[in-house]
Design a protein around this motif. Structure first.
Motif, PDB file in Angstrom:
ATOM      1  N   GLY A 113       7.701  12.757   0.971  1.00 39.75           N
ATOM      2  CA  GLY A 113       7.564  13.232   2.338  1.00 39.75           C
ATOM      3  C   GLY A 113       7.348  14.733   2.424  1.00 39.75           C
ATOM      4  N   PRO A 114       7.415  15.278   3.622  1.00 41.29           N
ATOM      5  CA  PRO A 114       7.153  16.713   3.811  1.00 41.29           C
ATOM      6  C   PRO A 114       8.118  17.589   3.018  1.00 41.29           C
ATOM      7  CG  PRO A 114       7.221  15.546   5.914  1.00 41.29           C
ATOM      8  CD  PRO A 114       7.730  14.592   4.886  1.00 41.29           C
ATOM      9  N   LEU A 115       7.676  18.804   2.728  1.00 41.82           N
ATOM     10  CA  LEU A 115       8.550  19.794   2.118  1.00 41.82           C
ATOM     11  C   LEU A 115       9.678  20.167   3.075  1.00 41.82           C
ATOM     12  CD1 LEU A 115       5.976  22.307   0.575  1.00 41.82           C
ATOM     13  CD2 LEU A 115       7.484  20.759  -0.693  1.00 41.82           C
ATOM     14  N   GLY A 123      -1.087   0.567  -5.438  1.00 43.51           N
ATOM     15  CA  GLY A 123      -1.228   0.525  -3.980  1.00 43.51           C
ATOM     16  C   GLY A 123      -2.155   1.566  -3.412  1.00 43.51           C
ATOM     17  N   VAL A 124      -2.815   2.347  -4.261  1.00 42.82           N
ATOM     18  CA  VAL A 124      -3.762   3.351  -3.787  1.00 42.82           C
ATOM     19  C   VAL A 124      -4.988   2.650  -3.205  1.00 42.82           C
ATOM     20  CG1 VAL A 124      -5.322   5.199  -4.551  1.00 42.82           C
ATOM     21  CG2 VAL A 124      -2.940   5.136  -5.331  1.00 42.82           C
ATOM     22  N   PRO A 177       0.822  -1.215   0.000  1.00 43.40           N
ATOM     23  CA  PRO A 177       0.000   0.000   0.000  1.00 43.40           C
ATOM     24  C   PRO A 177       0.849   1.254   0.000  1.00 43.40           C
ATOM     25  CG  PRO A 177      -0.817  -1.593   1.601  1.00 43.40           C
ATOM     26  CD  PRO A 177       0.511  -2.096   1.126  1.00 43.40           C
ATOM     27  N   ALA A 178       0.325   2.307  -0.630  1.00 38.87           N
ATOM     28  CA  ALA A 178       1.068   3.551  -0.762  1.00 38.87           C
ATOM     29  C   ALA A 178       0.871   4.423   0.472  1.00 38.87           C
ATOM     30  CB  ALA A 178       0.607   4.295  -2.018  1.00 38.87           C
ATOM     31  N   LEU A 179       1.838   4.371   1.409  1.00 36.13           N
ATOM     32  CA  LEU A 179       1.824   5.241   2.582  1.00 36.13           C
ATOM     33  C   LEU A 179       0.479   5.190   3.313  1.00 36.13           C
ATOM     34  CD1 LEU A 179       3.636   8.367   1.070  1.00 36.13           C
ATOM     35  CD2 LEU A 179       4.593   6.715   2.674  1.00 36.13           C
ATOM     36  N   ALA A 204      -1.986   7.845   1.476  1.00 35.56           N
ATOM     37  CA  ALA A 204      -1.772   9.294   1.580  1.00 35.56           C
ATOM     38  C   ALA A 204      -2.289  10.025   0.354  1.00 35.56           C
ATOM     39  CB  ALA A 204      -0.288   9.584   1.782  1.00 35.56           C
ATOM     40  N   LEU A 205      -2.243   9.378  -0.803  1.00 27.83           N
ATOM     41  CA  LEU A 205      -2.827   9.928  -2.028  1.00 27.83           C
ATOM     42  C   LEU A 205      -3.955   9.017  -2.483  1.00 27.83           C
ATOM     43  CD1 LEU A 205      -2.743  12.010  -4.384  1.00 27.83           C
ATOM     44  CD2 LEU A 205      -1.219  10.407  -5.572  1.00 27.83           C
TER      45      LEU A 205
END
Length: 307
Positions: A282-284, A52-53, A8-10, A23-24
């Protein structure tokens, strides 16, 4: 030999619902585009799941979308969470009534060929109707009957404030982007405190940076104005000139505290793959993220969330 199941995607917890979301997520509005054939729609949807969405979001107003989801993904229903939005457009039934919610849920179940909808939103329901309570009771009755898992609200501003204070709602969907921070941090923090799942829509703010001139669409026009007023392009070039604007926008929204999932839609799989890769970074950088937040603050009082 069957291909291995992708990781799975995050995955993230979705509030306190017990569900998990990537996450998306995939916004399925573009499935209403008749320029896409059934074969193309099927290939896109199945490829999204292969990546994985685990969340796909649609709505009654997205035309062919719900029908195509049912036609092409019913055989993989256990692999993803299904989110839709309703309250209107039920033949022979007045909008925003008890019956429009109950029959709208039944209609969505039939079209999407499923026994349960994971997340069902009242879609931009007006405040006075929310306050009356009939549609909320109807949605909760559907939840109690096992037809939906999470009762939710999709919208902005005063209506969103009402929804965040209403115990029936276990999730909300609302706009979050570099150009639309009306919910940051207050409403996102409130959702977190209550255990309410948050789906952030429009994280790309209509990608207004792709336009040479101010778009005529109301929301995109407002986002254009805000982008200019905040000086975001100069900021990006100063701090992270090699980062694509799409990546900056997605990472900004997806990694804000309180956001469980951002949704983005497209007809092109390569676009979605790029979006997924961006979120996965990840985060900016902290300096850029904080600067984007700071640039919005002077405008908070007169830049509400956009419907």
């Amino acid at each position: 030999m069957n291909a291995p199941t992708p990781r799975p995607a995050l995955l993230r917890p979705f509030g306190r619902s017990g569900l998990q979301v990537s996450a998306l997520g995939f916004g399925a509005m573009h499935l209403n585009d008749e320029r896409s054939s059934e074969a193309e729609a099927a290939a896109l949807l199945n490829a999204v799941l292969d990546l994985g969405v685990t969340l796909i979001d649609t709505a009654r107003s997205y035309g062919l979308s719900e029908e195509r989801l049912g036609r092409h993904l019913a055989h993989r229903r256990s692999e993803f969470l299904l989110s839709t939005k309703l309250g209107y457009g039920v033949e022979g039934v007045p909008d925003w009534t008890y019956d429009s919610i109950v029959q709208g849920v039944e209609r969505a179940l039939r079209l999407m060929r499923t026994e349960v909808i994971d997340i069902a939103h009242l879609h931009s329901c007006p405040l006075e109707i929310l306050q009356h309570g009939e549609v909320i009771r109807a949605l909760d009755d559907c939840r109690r009957a096992g037809k939906i898992r999470v009762a939710a609200y999709s919208g902005e501003n005063a209506e969103l404030d009402f929804a965040l204070a209403e115990p029936v709602f276990g999730a909300v969907q609302t706009s979050v982007s570099v150009c639309d921070q009306a919910n940051v941090p207050g409403r996102l923090a409130q959702a977190t405190a209550r255990g309410v799942g948050v789906i952030a829509k429009r994280p790309l703010a209509g990608a207004i940076w792709r336009h040479a001139h101010r778009p005529g669409d109301f929301a995109e026009g407002q986002y254009w104005d805000r982008w200019q007023a905040m000086g975001i392009e100069a900021l990006r070039q100063d701090l992270t000139p090699d980062m694509h604007r799409d990546e900056m926008a997605l990472r900004f929204a997806a990694w804000l505290p309180g956001v469980d999932c951002v949704i983005a839609g497209t007809r092109q799989l390569d676009n979605f793959k790029r979006n997924l890769a961006a979120v996965a970074k990840g985060p900016l950088p902290q300096a850029l993220q904080q600067a984007l937040l700071d640039r919005f603050v002077p405008h908070t009082a007169h830049w509400p969330g956009l419907i």
